[in-house]
Motif scaffolding. Sequence first.
Motif, mmCIF file in Angstrom:
data_model
loop_
_atom_site.group_PDB
_atom_site.id
_atom_site.type_symbol
_atom_site.label_atom_id
_atom_site.label_comp_id
_atom_site.label_asym_id
_atom_site.label_seq_id
_atom_site.Cartn_x
_atom_site.Cartn_y
_atom_site.Cartn_z
ATOM 1 N N PRO A 17 0.803 -1.226 0.000
ATOM 2 C CA PRO A 17 0.000 0.000 0.000
ATOM 3 C C PRO A 17 0.836 1.278 0.000
ATOM 4 N N GLY A 18 2.121 1.184 0.432
ATOM 5 C CA GLY A 18 2.932 2.383 0.504
ATOM 6 C C GLY A 18 3.682 2.722 -0.767
ATOM 7 N N ALA A 19 3.531 1.935 -1.825
ATOM 8 C CA ALA A 19 4.298 2.178 -3.047
ATOM 9 C C ALA A 19 4.002 3.551 -3.640
ATOM 10 N N HIS A 20 2.741 3.902 -3.713
ATOM 11 C CA HIS A 20 2.347 5.202 -4.279
ATOM 12 C C HIS A 20 3.001 6.336 -3.506
ATOM 13 N N ASP A 21 2.939 6.249 -2.178
ATOM 14 C CA ASP A 21 3.506 7.317 -1.362
ATOM 15 C C ASP A 21 5.025 7.351 -1.456
ATOM 16 N N ARG A 22 5.667 6.184 -1.556
ATOM 17 C CA ARG A 22 7.118 6.172 -1.673
ATOM 18 C C ARG A 22 7.563 6.823 -2.979
ATOM 19 N N ILE A 23 6.835 6.553 -4.038
ATOM 20 C CA ILE A 23 7.149 7.177 -5.324
ATOM 21 C C ILE A 23 6.984 8.695 -5.232
ATOM 22 N N LEU A 24 5.859 9.116 -4.663
ATOM 23 C CA LEU A 24 5.590 10.558 -4.575
ATOM 24 C C LEU A 24 6.537 11.242 -3.601
ATOM 25 N N ASP A 25 6.897 10.558 -2.523
ATOM 26 C CA ASP A 25 7.874 11.115 -1.583
ATOM 27 C C ASP A 25 9.207 11.363 -2.289
ATOM 28 N N ALA A 26 9.638 10.363 -3.061
ATOM 29 C CA ALA A 26 10.907 10.487 -3.779
ATOM 30 C C ALA A 26 10.841 11.611 -4.811
ATOM 31 N N ALA A 27 9.746 11.661 -5.559
ATOM 32 C CA ALA A 27 9.589 12.713 -6.569
ATOM 33 C C ALA A 27 9.551 14.089 -5.915
ATOM 34 N N TYR A 28 8.874 14.187 -4.789
ATOM 35 C CA TYR A 28 8.772 15.476 -4.089
ATOM 36 C C TYR A 28 10.158 15.979 -3.694
ATOM 37 N N GLU A 29 10.949 15.103 -3.106
ATOM 38 C CA GLU A 29 12.290 15.485 -2.680
ATOM 39 C C GLU A 29 13.164 15.882 -3.873
ATOM 40 N N LEU A 30 13.141 15.075 -4.904
ATOM 41 C CA LEU A 30 14.002 15.327 -6.058
ATOM 42 C C LEU A 30 13.545 16.538 -6.870
ATOM 43 N N PHE A 31 12.244 16.624 -7.158
ATOM 44 C CA PHE A 31 11.744 17.749 -7.943
ATOM 45 C C PHE A 31 11.914 19.069 -7.197
ATOM 46 N N SER A 32 11.685 19.060 -5.883
ATOM 47 C CA SER A 32 11.817 20.284 -5.089
ATOM 48 C C SER A 32 13.249 20.799 -5.117
ATOM 49 N N ARG A 33 14.192 19.870 -5.009
ATOM 50 C CA ARG A 33 15.597 20.252 -4.903
ATOM 51 C C ARG A 33 16.251 20.558 -6.248
ATOM 52 N N HIS A 34 15.857 19.815 -7.291
ATOM 53 C CA HIS A 34 16.597 19.888 -8.547
ATOM 54 C C HIS A 34 15.771 20.336 -9.751
ATOM 55 N N GLY A 35 14.465 20.538 -9.583
ATOM 56 C CA GLY A 35 13.615 20.866 -10.720
ATOM 57 C C GLY A 35 13.161 19.609 -11.432
ATOM 58 N N ILE A 36 12.229 19.754 -12.328
ATOM 59 C CA ILE A 36 11.667 18.558 -12.964
ATOM 60 C C ILE A 36 12.406 18.170 -14.241
ATOM 61 N N GLN A 37 13.033 19.130 -14.890
ATOM 62 C CA GLN A 37 13.750 18.804 -16.124
ATOM 63 C C GLN A 37 15.004 17.990 -15.827
ATOM 64 N N ALA A 38 15.674 18.300 -14.732
ATOM 65 C CA ALA A 38 16.943 17.648 -14.409
ATOM 66 C C ALA A 38 16.766 16.267 -13.791
ATOM 67 N N VAL A 39 15.550 15.940 -13.381
ATOM 68 C CA VAL A 39 15.291 14.667 -12.697
ATOM 69 C C VAL A 39 14.525 13.734 -13.626
ATOM 70 N N GLY A 40 15.126 12.618 -13.946
ATOM 71 C CA GLY A 40 14.459 11.639 -14.795
ATOM 72 C C GLY A 40 13.729 10.584 -13.993
ATOM 73 N N ILE A 41 12.948 9.796 -14.667
ATOM 74 C CA ILE A 41 12.193 8.730 -14.016
ATOM 75 C C ILE A 41 13.124 7.734 -13.325
ATOM 76 N N ASP A 42 14.280 7.478 -13.914
ATOM 77 C CA ASP A 42 15.219 6.530 -13.317
ATOM 78 C C ASP A 42 15.646 6.985 -11.924
ATOM 79 N N ALA A 43 15.825 8.283 -11.743
ATOM 80 C CA ALA A 43 16.224 8.799 -10.432
ATOM 81 C C ALA A 43 15.113 8.597 -9.409
ATOM 82 N N VAL A 44 13.867 8.791 -9.833
ATOM 83 C CA VAL A 44 12.736 8.584 -8.931
ATOM 84 C C VAL A 44 12.612 7.108 -8.556
ATOM 85 N N ILE A 45 12.808 6.237 -9.540
ATOM 86 C CA ILE A 45 12.750 4.799 -9.288
ATOM 87 C C ILE A 45 13.840 4.400 -8.292
ATOM 88 N N SER A 46 15.042 4.899 -8.507
ATOM 89 C CA SER A 46 16.154 4.565 -7.620
ATOM 90 C C SER A 46 15.901 5.057 -6.208
#
Length: 209
Positions: A17-46
């Motif tokens: 059940p936590g997969a959705h939140d883990r993905i969004l948590d990771a995206a939130y941290e990465l997108f907030s810090r680095h922007g959305i263009q610089a962050v690819g899907i692979d980084a969110v997956i990792s």
Amino acid sequence: MDPVAKLIETDTRSQSPGAHDRILDAAYELFSRHGIQAVGIDAVISRSGVARQTLYRHFASKQDLVLAFLERRDDQWTRHWLEHEVYRRASDPTSRLLTIFDVFDGWFRRTDFEGCSFINVMLEHPDPAAPVHRASVTYLASIRGFVEGLAREAGIANAQDFARQWHILMKGSIVAAGEGDRDAARRAKRIGVLLLEDAEAKPRAVRPS
């Protein structure tokens, strides 16, 4: 472990059940810090630790993930942080308007200051028809609506126009802080005092009951 078996095991864990939140948590941290263009899907997956197919099961595209990130940013940054802090620190609407810059001052001095994601995403996607651009504009308008509400409560005439001026100060101070001016909020607050003095010199609007 066999690579295929390892992938299956990983994907089974990520269907929790936590997969959705883990993905969004990771995206939130990465997108907030680095922007959305610089962050690819692979980084969110990792960062999230889920399998690629799990990510796409929850978010059909990167655009969908960015839209979810912006929605969470509005909830966490605008509602649960900015508005909460302003109401917690000041009791009357005029003081609350100025308190916005007190809240910003602490934010600008943090070592992890990341700027405004709505501004960043809007500039990264300048096409007004792009869904993420439209979403960013909408969330920025929501912040301006918060300011307009305070202006109306303070009895300021033409609260909508005042809110646009105040919002320019807010956005400008964020950009200045991004340039390295850690005193930007204090400078903006001093200009805000002048705006309030000018507004108070005009006929007052009837405060909402």
